[in-house]
Design an enzyme around this catalytic site. Structure first.
Site, PDB file in Angstrom:
ATOM      1  N   THR A   1      -6.152   0.951  11.985  1.00  0.00           N
ATOM      2  CA  THR A   1      -6.351   1.067  10.532  1.00  0.00           C
ATOM      3  C   THR A   1      -6.386  -0.269   9.809  1.00  0.00           C
ATOM      4  O   THR A   1      -6.764  -0.314   8.639  1.00  0.00           O
ATOM      5  CB  THR A   1      -5.238   1.920   9.904  1.00  0.00           C
ATOM      6  OG1 THR A   1      -3.976   1.285  10.113  1.00  0.00           O
ATOM      7  CG2 THR A   1      -5.220   3.323  10.481  1.00  0.00           C
TER       8      THR A   1
ATOM      9  N   HIS B   1       3.959   2.112  11.910  1.00  0.00           N
ATOM     10  CA  HIS B   1       2.860   1.899  12.851  1.00  0.00           C
ATOM     11  C   HIS B   1       2.648   3.064  13.806  1.00  0.00           C
ATOM     12  O   HIS B   1       1.611   3.148  14.458  1.00  0.00           O
ATOM     13  CB  HIS B   1       3.126   0.626  13.661  1.00  0.00           C
ATOM     14  CG  HIS B   1       3.520  -0.539  12.819  1.00  0.00           C
ATOM     15  ND1 HIS B   1       4.835  -0.888  12.588  1.00  0.00           N
ATOM     16  CD2 HIS B   1       2.774  -1.417  12.122  1.00  0.00           C
ATOM     17  CE1 HIS B   1       4.881  -1.938  11.798  1.00  0.00           C
ATOM     18  NE2 HIS B   1       3.650  -2.278  11.497  1.00  0.00           N
TER      19      HIS B   1
ATOM     20  N   CYS C   1       0.849  -1.185   0.000  1.00  0.00           N
ATOM     21  CA  CYS C   1       0.000   0.000   0.000  1.00  0.00           C
ATOM     22  C   CYS C   1       0.887   1.239   0.000  1.00  0.00           C
ATOM     23  O   CYS C   1       2.115   1.152   0.118  1.00  0.00           O
ATOM     24  CB  CYS C   1      -0.904   0.003   1.226  1.00  0.00           C
ATOM     25  SG  CYS C   1       0.009   0.142   2.793  1.00  0.00           S
TER      26      CYS C   1
ATOM     27  N   CYS D   1      -7.990   1.807   6.801  1.00  0.00           N
ATOM     28  CA  CYS D   1      -7.373   2.455   5.643  1.00  0.00           C
ATOM     29  C   CYS D   1      -7.919   1.906   4.335  1.00  0.00           C
ATOM     30  O   CYS D   1      -8.415   0.779   4.260  1.00  0.00           O
ATOM     31  CB  CYS D   1      -5.850   2.347   5.720  1.00  0.00           C
ATOM     32  SG  CYS D   1      -5.144   0.893   4.950  1.00  0.00           S
TER      33      CYS D   1
ATOM     34  N   SER E   1      -1.124  -7.738  10.875  1.00  0.00           N
ATOM     35  CA  SER E   1      -2.545  -7.712  11.207  1.00  0.00           C
ATOM     36  C   SER E   1      -3.413  -7.798   9.961  1.00  0.00           C
ATOM     37  O   SER E   1      -4.348  -8.598   9.897  1.00  0.00           O
ATOM     38  CB  SER E   1      -2.872  -6.437  11.991  1.00  0.00           C
ATOM     39  OG  SER E   1      -4.249  -6.337  12.253  1.00  0.00           O
ATOM     40  N   ASN E   2      -3.112  -6.988   8.958  1.00  0.00           N
ATOM     41  CA  ASN E   2      -3.984  -6.968   7.778  1.00  0.00           C
ATOM     42  C   ASN E   2      -3.911  -8.280   7.011  1.00  0.00           C
ATOM     43  O   ASN E   2      -4.899  -8.720   6.434  1.00  0.00           O
ATOM     44  CB  ASN E   2      -3.665  -5.761   6.896  1.00  0.00           C
ATOM     45  CG  ASN E   2      -2.396  -5.920   6.096  1.00  0.00           C
ATOM     46  OD1 ASN E   2      -2.403  -6.445   4.989  1.00  0.00           O
ATOM     47  ND2 ASN E   2      -1.270  -5.459   6.639  1.00  0.00           N
TER      48      ASN E   2
ATOM     49  N   GLU F   1       0.618  -0.405  16.426  1.00  0.00           N
ATOM     50  CA  GLU F   1      -0.189   0.770  16.086  1.00  0.00           C
ATOM     51  C   GLU F   1      -1.041   1.202  17.275  1.00  0.00           C
ATOM     52  O   GLU F   1      -1.192   2.404  17.536  1.00  0.00           O
ATOM     53  CB  GLU F   1      -1.085   0.484  14.876  1.00  0.00           C
ATOM     54  CG  GLU F   1      -1.912   1.689  14.460  1.00  0.00           C
ATOM     55  CD  GLU F   1      -2.875   1.401  13.326  1.00  0.00           C
ATOM     56  OE1 GLU F   1      -3.943   2.040  13.298  1.00  0.00           O
ATOM     57  OE2 GLU F   1      -2.564   0.543  12.473  1.00  0.00           O
TER      58      GLU F   1
END
Length: 340
Positions: free
Chosen positions: A165, A75, A13, A195, A224-225, A127
């Site tokens: 996020t 983060h 990203c 996000c 995490s994502n 984060e």
């Protein structure tokens, strides 16, 4: 014949690209070593690549020698960390994702308006630690609807919420619904704090699941994502695996499988996706196609402190960390612009 369908979008990203570029440019301008507090992004391949270039990753600023250039990870960090760096006179470049900075600003604004602040996220994630440390006031952390129910706060209390996020969009909606059920006066950004890249990748995996027998997510276990992407596959009833690269492929997974859906978390480079395709090809004939999806054209500006590093190196002067931090704050609104 196995069909591989690639999710679109997948992989890096804008915030990750920016963070990696910050470390690369810092190394180019001042030379090795450049110290990075925490993994710049949660991907072992990225970290190892930067290590090979001269980046040194540490968990605490006490591990950074005096005067050495230090980068804060994407983060975000607590204000106490920023203060420690300033007191030690460390030249700092902050690679915090602008969208994370936006969450910090929202939280401070809600508190300044007299609301009780609730942070939706996973305890212990960097984060979350950074967000809690950026907000001067009490913050209630919840990670589920059940935790909302256990909050010992009167129902007529004016509350506001912000979110990590990288959360699951669906899980976050359920927590927000629980907040609205428990409290009579609730404001917050719905799921917009999650996000754009996280939302796009989750939507792409849901589309992928409709056409796949198996889901593979390229990413690190501490991402995490990436974990959320695997969970979506499992929720859709498909065998789903989180793998670092093609070396972790297990041939047993593909017995009776016709179509493999392949994606990558926001901190996983495309070369790792290609390594998975290569590993599957070694098992037999494959075809590869890509889903239509959102084309991401977002980019974030690099922080002006990088220019100071270049000037400091040329003049052999110490970077004035206080001045750099002030300029960073002044440019926050510009840094968070999303540019095509």
């Amino acid at each position: 014949m196995i069909k591989i369908i690639l999710a679109q979008p997948r992989g890096f990203c804008a915030g990750v690209i920016r963070a990696i570029e910050i470390v690369d440019q810092a190394l180019d301008r001042v030379g090795a070593p450049v110290y990075v507090r925490h993994e710049i992004v949660h991907n072992r391949h990225v970290v190892d690549t930067l290590k090979a270039k001269g980046a040194v990753f540490v968990e605490e600023l006490s591990e950074v020698p005096p005067g050495e250039v230090t980068v804060f990870s994407a983060h975000g960090v607590a204000r106490t960390v920023q203060k420690e760096a300033e007191e030690r006179g460390l030249p700092v470049v902050d690679a915090t994702c602008p969208l994370v900075n936006k969450v910090h600003a929202q939280g401070r604004r809600y508190l300044s308006h007299g609301r009780t602040l609730i942070l939706i996220g996973h305890a212990g994630h960097p984060e979350i630690e950074g967000t809690l440390g950026q907000i001067d006031g009490p913050v209630h952390l919840v990670g589920s609807a059940e935790q909302v129910d256990s909050l010992d706060i009167p129902s007529d209390t004016p509350v506001a919420f912000i979110t990590q996020t990288t959360l699951s969009v669906d899980d976050t909606r359920s927590v927000i619904a629980a907040l609205r059920k428990k409290f009579t006066d609730v404001i917050g950004p719905d799921t917009s704090d999650i996000c754009y890249a996280t939302q796009n990748r989750q939507a792409a995996v849901r589309d992928l699941c409709k056409q796949s027998d198996l889901i593979l997510v390229v990413g690190s276990p501490n991402s995490s994502n990436s974990n959320r992407l695997r969970e979506i596959g499992l929720e859709e009833g498909l065998p789903s695996y989180l793998i670092a690269d093609g070396s972790e492929i297990d041939p047993v997974w593909f017995e009776g499988i016709n179509t493999v859906g392949l994606t990558a978390g926001a901190s996983a480079p495309e070369e790792l996706v290609q390594s998975v395709i290569t590993a599957i090809r070694a098992l037999g004939p494959v075809t590869v196609e890509q889903l239509d999806g959102v084309e991401e054209k977002i980019a974030f500006r690099l922080p002006p402190t990088l220019r100071h590093l270049k000037a400091r190196n040329a003049a052999h002067n110490n970077l004035d960390n206080k001045t750099a931090a002030s300029e960073e704050a002044d440019s926050l609104s510009n840094d968070t612009e999303q540019e095509a």
